[in-house]
Design an enzyme around this catalytic site. Structure first.
Site, PDB file in Angstrom:
ATOM      1  N   CYS A  62       0.830  -1.209   0.000  1.00  0.00           N
ATOM      2  CA  CYS A  62       0.000   0.000   0.000  1.00  0.00           C
ATOM      3  C   CYS A  62       0.862   1.255   0.000  1.00  0.00           C
ATOM      4  CB  CYS A  62      -0.967  -0.010   1.178  1.00  0.00           C
ATOM      5  SG  CYS A  62      -0.188  -0.083   2.795  1.00  0.00           S
ATOM      6  N   TYR A  63       1.950   1.251   0.755  1.00  0.00           N
ATOM      7  CA  TYR A  63       2.814   2.437   0.765  1.00  0.00           C
ATOM      8  C   TYR A  63       3.454   2.675  -0.598  1.00  0.00           C
ATOM      9  CZ  TYR A  63       2.398   2.823   5.884  1.00  0.00           C
ATOM     10  OH  TYR A  63       1.937   2.990   7.166  1.00  0.00           O
TER      11      TYR A  63
END
Lengths: 331, 331, 331, 331
Positions: D143-144
């Site tokens: 996600c990052y």
């Protein structure tokens, strides 16, 4: 002073309050897990630089009193051991809250030390102040009974409760340091959930206290329901009372004002309180109103479930037991 | 389709739901403030690229229907104007929810268009489906009555409610786009507060609906109490019913299962629901339990106050009014 | 003692801290709104039973010192009046934080009392303790500069900062008692937002303090960015420093340990801190780490924006100015 | 379609999205715990009435594709088995995100199926659309990296990044269905905490993608730092770029507008976005600004970590792989 069971929320806060107390000296904290870890590592907010140890009363040496923050059934044997050694004990569990053994065993299972029940004093300070002062074993009330009974006591004492519904809401600290779907922020956040529907162990505790206040209505059945709402500390008991006779707003107001006029920690207020107003304090804030439409009396009782509902009430009781001003270390 | 009053939470969500609806076309949105601003600027979550304009029905041109999201008293005249032009209207305000003019005026003041009251249909879809389908003016229910009446309808219809306490909890979206000490996160967060104690305008609305369902008990006085808890969207109505006759758990279960067996948006469940389970949906989730200890029946009703409690129920009604499947655009 | 501007979050907390302070006496509180209302009505959490009055120094009578919690530009004239009457002043606004008038006027507009600038002492206690003790006018730092400068001071003093990015996150109390889309729980909750991008007034304040500590690098341009995150009180400044020379982990640790070894309110810790650990305290908790991969030094600085970031730091400074132990009333 | 590992947050959401997808059919879900339980019991919000079963590909029968939501190292063998049977796989773990085996093993330990690495395509849809369409194995990004690389890609592709600090903030769903002190609402609430300081596994993933976009600067060292903030779903990557040459505001704006003009799920906006604006959507919202004071370029990238950051991006990729419109089931 000793705190047994300092790894949970209640024990850790009790340790914090004792550590910063001007007159008590906290000399040891124990835990059944996390041993060897310092409390200020486990709970960085509480700057208590003591190490959590397995409980060993021999090693601890002489102590005047202990707060026992174990689960029910685990607490009673430790309480017994403390009393045997001459220490006084405040038990945060349910083990000594119900005077009737049968009721206890129906809700909690076999009692490990029923022999100690007769000497236990129920630690709702405002109701049992004198007996607490001379007690050796104080059964600290549950957080819901604290809020509910303080809220209902003036009505109960006046014989005014014919029927009562108590709808209570509490933050997640009330669930304890328990890790599951219930307490994960991603499930508990943005949520409201009733729990233990029609089956909460605090019901008989509330009923026993109300019966005690109003012996003329011995069989009051309390409808008590708990809910989790997404905050940390804070508890609101909303009480809906069908009175035994019509109640005017002024009479209700006077009843509450008089009941708590001299109480340092009960604030009767003129508008609905929010739990933020009592957060991290030992205060209970009460608002009572008569509903002209339904004829019911409404009482809203706000406390911090971990403070007045648990750990700071334990300190309030300890203050009494050691002849200190009741507010010492709590304002 | 038109949304009048799209700057508030309810109107903005209604516009969003219409904009993404597969069968309706949203052609204009109006507001009494923020005019000239696009809705996706004011509410970035709702990707509705229309500009908020002052309401001018001449400029809008022909529309089939409108959702009116104005405050009470401001709504009725606009609703009247819409009907005059042949459009159908769903009014989110309280103006047409109470059939009795005197009751309306006691709670809300003078009614601007009492002449329209007879044609208004109360828009609780599950109770008034057929009349809604052919209505020209639908009075969308309040969010609390939606949760409470759906929760209590099976008991009311069976003549089983002798007395009822409704303790409702709601997130801050229920306070609307109102900016004050109540809604600031630093005050509303970590808080629980009862409000409008013994004096909530949704009480007569609930009473009228329950009376309608149970004409044999025409004067039921409902004890309704609202609380704010720290979340955004979500509402739980906890209902405590003293039944007119003893109720067994199985009877209660059957009553609810049968009442809602065919409802697409009412879910009768076997465990206490959390409001997260219905967030941003048109579902109402119900759990009913008999308390053997007190003899009371308990019903927990969870909705999203902005969706089923307000704007998505308006779409559900619009679907009916235009002969579409009730679930269109809502699943 | 007097608090001028007690209706905002900072002033109200200052009043609360002074009211419960063992050595100071709070005799009056003023406000530009809410006059006639008691502070414990406006902020029920703070049990300060004083009435908010329009500011009238004649009526107040002799006071030794005041905390002024007005917006910038409104503060300076009141501060001047206080000094004229012989009282000392702690100004919570930005009016006297920047020693350079031109810089002030670029960010804030015309300065109402530039004549007072030379006597103002910047109230970051840990950096300017001696000058504060003898000051008559203390400019209390902004909350972001407090966290950032405490976090960066050891590196700055050693001439080690070649470049720095400060990414700060703060709860909604940092927005103040301001009521709008930003602070409503239904918008601020479940949100993270950067604000004042590339344009925050705290930037020059941080730069002036760092320049002061490291005169050899006079033109350091600080990249400072603030974000709102959904909590009440708490602030984290995450600082990413490109050092002027390679820094080993041990050197960094020693630098911080030594810098703050004797500070009662700065805790250098060995793991990343959370803001909960300093909530409602005057502590600043610091963690520094060297990133072997990038060569940068990372510093995380946690404070309570309303306490150490504003009001309790004002008390810390008042303690110094009146010869009391710095921790009086703050532990 | 199959979801392997449906008991975690990512797998459960993937199952929900597939269940309601108009073109895909979800036929089975597996889990390594909670077997026998229905998904709509474990996650009541997701109305997926399938039972969680131990993974047994023989029993499942023929499937076209699967989303594998297992932890790293556990995922690769299952992915291999799926490919062997002719199914395509989207792996949500890190097992196939890094093309360099040595880098993988440095961060994650031994790789169970290094032989499959060459055929894996990195599933950041906007960067690798064509290769994804024909891939049999897609490594869904972290996600990052999703937020950061989408935010930095236009600058990287133009060779403009000399140095970069990425300060990321995320809600508790990012911690997964993990139950400990980190995720309990009473600890995670009212908190902000940096974690994995100078040591986050997403760093090499971001670096590889940026290197790929800007082969002229092959050794960019990214300073990446994650923080937990008290919300459920939402992630903000704040990127501070030292550019290789001065950048004017207009140039920066044009760069971003052009880069994403045709992207259905990337919104370049003119004001700092909040994560609420993308909650429960597949959108990434970007805002870029040039800081005239420091010369740096600032980019803020907002996504829902569970949606675009994980599960809905998997659906976006599946749509591509099966020749469907990329937005199918996602708007």
């Amino acid at each position: 002073m000793l705190v047994a069971g300092a790894t949970g929320f209640a024990g850790a806060l009790a340790a914090h309050l004792l550590w910063r107390h001007p007159r008590f000296e906290l000399i040891a904290i124990s835990g059944r897990s996390e041993t060897g870890r310092r409390l200020d590592d486990l709970y960085p907010r509480y700057r208590v630089p003591l190490e959590i140890q397995p409980l060993d009363l021999d090693a601890v040496g002489r102590i005047d009193a202990a707060i026992v923050a174990y689960p029910h059934a685990a607490a009673a044997p430790t309480v017994g051991e403390l009393l045997d050694r001459g220490a006084r004990a405040i038990d945060l569990s349910a083990d000594f809250r119900l005077s009737d053994l049968a009721t206890y065993e129906r809700w909690y299972g076999p009692h490990p030390r029923p022999d100690l029940l007769p000497q236990a004093v129920y630690g709702l300070t405002e109701l049992h102040r004198e007996r607490i002062a001379s007690a050796r074993l104080v059964a600290n009330p549950g957080c819901y009974p604290t809020a509910a009974v303080l809220g209902l006591a003036p009505l109960a004492r006046a014989g005014l409760i014919a029927d009562v519904v108590i709808d209570a809401k509490q933050g997640l600290s009330g669930a304890g340091r328990v890790f599951d779907d219930t307490t994960h922020l991603s499930m508990a956040g943005e949520n409201i959930t009733p729990y233990k529907v029609a089956n909460h162990r605090h019901t008989p505790e509330i009923e026993e206290q109300l019966d005690d206040l109003d012996p003329a209505h011995p069989d009051l059945r309390v409808q008590f329901q708990a809910h989790l709402v997404p905050l940390d500390q804070g508890e609101m008991a909303s009480c809906y009372v069908t009175p035994t006779r019509p109640l005017a707003e002024e009479d209700l107001a006077r009843l509450y004002d008089e009941a708590y006029a001299d109480e340092p920690f009960v604030e009767v207020v003129g508008a609905p309180p929010g739990v933020r107003e009592v957060r991290e304090t030992n205060f209970c804030r009460l608002f009572a109103a008569a509903d002209a439409h339904t004829g019911k009396a409404l009482v809203f009782s706000a406390i911090d479930n971990l403070w007045k509902g648990t750990s700071s009430q334990a300190i309030q009781n300890l203050n009494l037991m050691f002849g200190l001003p009741e507010t010492e270390g709590l304002l």
